[in-house]
Scaffold this active site. Structure first.
Site, PDB file in Angstrom:
ATOM      1  N   ARG A  96       0.716  -1.221  -0.083  1.00 40.60           N
ATOM      2  CA  ARG A  96       0.117  -0.012  -0.053  1.00 40.60           C
ATOM      3  C   ARG A  96       0.881   1.282  -0.008  1.00 40.60           C
ATOM      4  NH1 ARG A  96      -5.187  -1.635   3.895  1.00 40.60           N
ATOM      5  NH2 ARG A  96      -6.318  -2.643   2.418  1.00 40.60           N
ATOM      6  N   LYS A 148     -12.391  -9.505   9.196  1.00 43.86           N
ATOM      7  CA  LYS A 148     -13.229  -8.466   9.397  1.00 43.86           C
ATOM      8  C   LYS A 148     -14.834  -8.853   9.043  1.00 43.86           C
ATOM      9  CE  LYS A 148     -10.273  -4.453   8.436  1.00 43.86           C
ATOM     10  NZ  LYS A 148      -9.850  -3.739   7.214  1.00 43.86           N
ATOM     11  N   GLY A 180      -5.201  -5.599   2.444  1.00 43.05           N
ATOM     12  CA  GLY A 180      -3.862  -5.324   3.061  1.00 43.05           C
ATOM     13  C   GLY A 180      -3.151  -6.664   3.439  1.00 43.05           C
ATOM     14  N   GLY A 190     -12.087  -4.789   1.584  1.00 46.12           N
ATOM     15  CA  GLY A 190     -13.409  -4.376   1.601  1.00 46.12           C
ATOM     16  C   GLY A 190     -13.998  -3.602   0.436  1.00 46.12           C
TER      17      GLY A 190
END
Ligand SMILES: Nc1ncnc2c1ncn2[C@@H]1O[C@H](COP(=O)(O)OP(=O)(O)OP(=O)(O)O)[C@@H](O)[C@H]1O
Ligand SMILES: O=C(O)[C@H](O)COP(=O)(O)O
Length: 399
Positions: A40, A200, A357, A380
Site C-alpha cells: 500500500r 473483518k 492489505g 473491503g
C-alpha cells in the site's frame, strides 16, 4: 467514454505552489513495530512524487487501524519514516490531524515538501463525515487528491466529505485500480469463484448476500467461515466468530441456494488452544472442535476440495486469508490455495484477482503475488466494488 475520463485526475490539477491534501491508505500490516508488507505504501508513491515534482506541497491524510478516538498504539508517526525511506526524501510528521499543531506543520512546508498528519480516526468525527471536521481539514489545503481506493467504500470526512469542499482529483493509484478492476472483471469469464476469508467478519459478512448473486462458487474461509459453521449449529470453541451474526449467515446460505451459487465451507481445520506461531495443533473435522480450541486454518481435506473447485473456475476473486497466516503453520491453506491459483494462472486457464492489505501480504508471503493477473490494494472496497455498489469515495470524484 472510458471509466478513467469520468473523473478529474492529476492531469487536470495545477498543483504548483498549492497545499494538496492527499488521502492515502497506509493501513498496512505491522508486526512488532515493523511494516510486514509495504504494497500500500509503494502504491501511493507515484502520486506523492508527481505532486512534489510539480511543486505541490503534499499533506498526507490516512487512517491506521480502527481506533475509537486517540490511541498512541495506532499513531501514524512510525509510518512517516517508512514512507520517507521508500520515497527517497523526508516526510515530516505532525502529531495532530487538525488544529494549531497541524496548521503550523502545513505552514512550514515549501514547494515539493511532504507532510503526514496524525491518524484521521483519532478524531471520532472522521467516520461520521462531520461537516465541522471536514471544514477543519479543508482549511489545511487548496486541493484534494484521493488516492485511497482501498478506503473508498467509507463515506468518511477524509475520503468523501473533502471532495465536496475542495477541487477534487483522483490520484494515480485510485485511477489505476478503477481501470484495472474494470478491465479484468467487468465481463468475467464464468465460472467465477470468489474466496472470502479474513477477520473483518462484521464489516464483510453482509455483502456476501449480494456477492452470491454475482459469482458461481463462493468459498468462505478464515474467521468468516467460523460464523457460518456456528450458524449451522457447530461448536467453534474459542474461534473468532460473530455469534450475533449467525442469522445473517443463514440468510446468505438461503440466498445462495435460491440463486444457484455453490457455497464451500471448511470441512476440517487446524485447531490450537493458543493464538501463536507454532502453537501445538491438530487437524479436526469442523464438528469436533473442543470448547478450548480455536480454528486457526483450514485443514487438508478442505484445501484439496477448494483446489479442485478452483480448477473448474475461469475467474477467481479473493479477499481474506484462510487462516492466521502470520503464524505458521496456520499459513498452510492460504499458501496452498495461492500457489494453486498462481499455477492455474500461469497455465493460461484462470484470471486471478486478489485484494486486501493482509491478503496481499499473504500472497507475498506465499511468493506468488506477481503471478496473479491483478492484485488490488483494496479488500473491503474491492468486495463492495465486486458487489456492484457505488463507492462513496469514488462517486465523490466524478466530474
Ligand atoms: N481463523 C482465523 N482466526 C483468527 N484470525 C484469522 C483467521 N483467519 C484469518 N484470520 C486473520 O484475518 C486477517 C486478515 O483479514 P482482513 O479481513 O483484514 O483481510 P484483508 O486482506 O486485510 O482485507 P482488508 O484490506 O479489507 O482489511 C489476518 O490478520 C489473519 O490472521
Ligand atoms: O484495510 C482496509 O480495508 C481499509 O484500510 C479500510 O479499513 P476499515 O475496514 O477499518 O475501514
Amino acid at each position: 467514454m472510458g471509466e478513467e475520463s469520468a473523473f478529474r485526475t492529476l492531469d487536470d490539477a495545477d498543483v504548483a505552489g498549492k497545499r494538496v491534501l492527499v488521502r492515502v491508505d497506509l493501513n498496512v500490516p505491522v508486526d512488532a513495530g515493523k511494516v510486514t508488507d509495504d504494497t500500500r505504501i509503494q502504491a501511493v508513491l507515484p502520486t506523492i512524487r508527481e505532486i512534489a515534482d510539480k511543486g505541490g506541497r503534499v499533506v498526507l491524510l490516512a487512517h491506521f487501524g480502527r481506533p475509537k478516538g486517540e490511541d498512541p498504539a495506532l499513531s501514524l508517526a512510525p509510518i512517516a519514516g517508512e514512507v520517507a525511506s521508500r520515497l527517497g526524501k523526508p516526510v515530516a510528521f505532525a502529531p495532530a490531524t487538525i488544529g494549531p499543531v497541524a496548521e503550523a506543520a502545513v505552514a512550514k512546508l515549501n514547494d515539493g515538501d511532504v507532510l503526514l498528519l496524525e491518524n484521521t480516526r483519532f478524531d471520532t468525527r472522521e467516520e461520521k463525515n462531520d461537516p465541522d471536521f471536514v471544514a477543519a481539514l479543508a482549511g489545511l489545503g487548496d486541493l484534494y487528491v484521493n488516492d485511497a481506493f482501498a478506503t473508498a467504500h467509507r463515506a468518511h470526512a477524509s475520503t468523501e466529505g473533502l471532495a465536496h469542499k475542495l477541487p477534487a482529483f483522483a490520484g494515480r493509484c485510485m485511477q489505476e485500480e478503477i481501470e484495472a478492476l474494470a478491465k479484468a472483471l467487468e465481463k468475467p469469464q464464468r465460472p467465477v469463484l470468489a474466496v472470502v476469508g479474513g477477520a473483518k467478519v462484521s464489516s464483510k459478512l453482509e455483502l456476501l448476500g449480494n456477492l452470491v448473486a454475482k459469482v458461481d462458487i463462493l468459498v468462505i474461509g478464515g474467521g468468516m467461515a467460523n460464523t457460518f459453521l456456528a450458524a449451522q449449529g457447530k461448536d467453534v470453541g474459542k474461534s473468532l466468530c460473530e455469534h450475533d451474526l449467525k442469522g445473517t449467515a443463514l440468510e446468505i446460505l438461503d440466498k445462495a441456494k435460491a440463486v444457484g451459487c455453490e457455497i464451500v465451507l471448511p470441512s476440517d481445520a487446524l485447531v490450537a488452544t493458543e493464538f501463536k506461531a507454532h502453537a501445538p495443533h491438530r487437524v479436526a473435522p469442523v464438528d469436533e472442535v473442543k470448547p478450548d480450541e480455536m480454528i486457526l486454518d483450514a485443514g487438508p481435506a478442505t484445501i484439496t476440495h477448494v483446489i479442485a473447485r478452483l480448477r473448474t473456475a475461469k475467474t477467481v476473486v479473493w479477499n481474506g486469508p484462510f487462516g492466521a497466516f502470520e503464524l505458521p503453520p496456520f499459513d498452510t491453506a492460504t499458501v496452498a490455495v495461492a500457489v494453486a491459483a498462481a499455477e492455474l494462472t500461469d497455465a493460461g486457464g484462470l484470471l486471478s484477482v486478489a485484494g486486501g492489505g493482509d491478503t496481499v501480504a499473504a500472497l507475498n508471503h506465499a511468493g506468488v503475488a506477481g503471478r496473479f493477473t491483478y492484485v488490488s490494494t483494496a479488500g473491503g472496497a474491492f468486495l463492495e466494488w465486486l458487489e456492484g455498489k457505488a463507492l462513496p469515495g469514488v462517486e465523490a470524484l466524478r466530474r
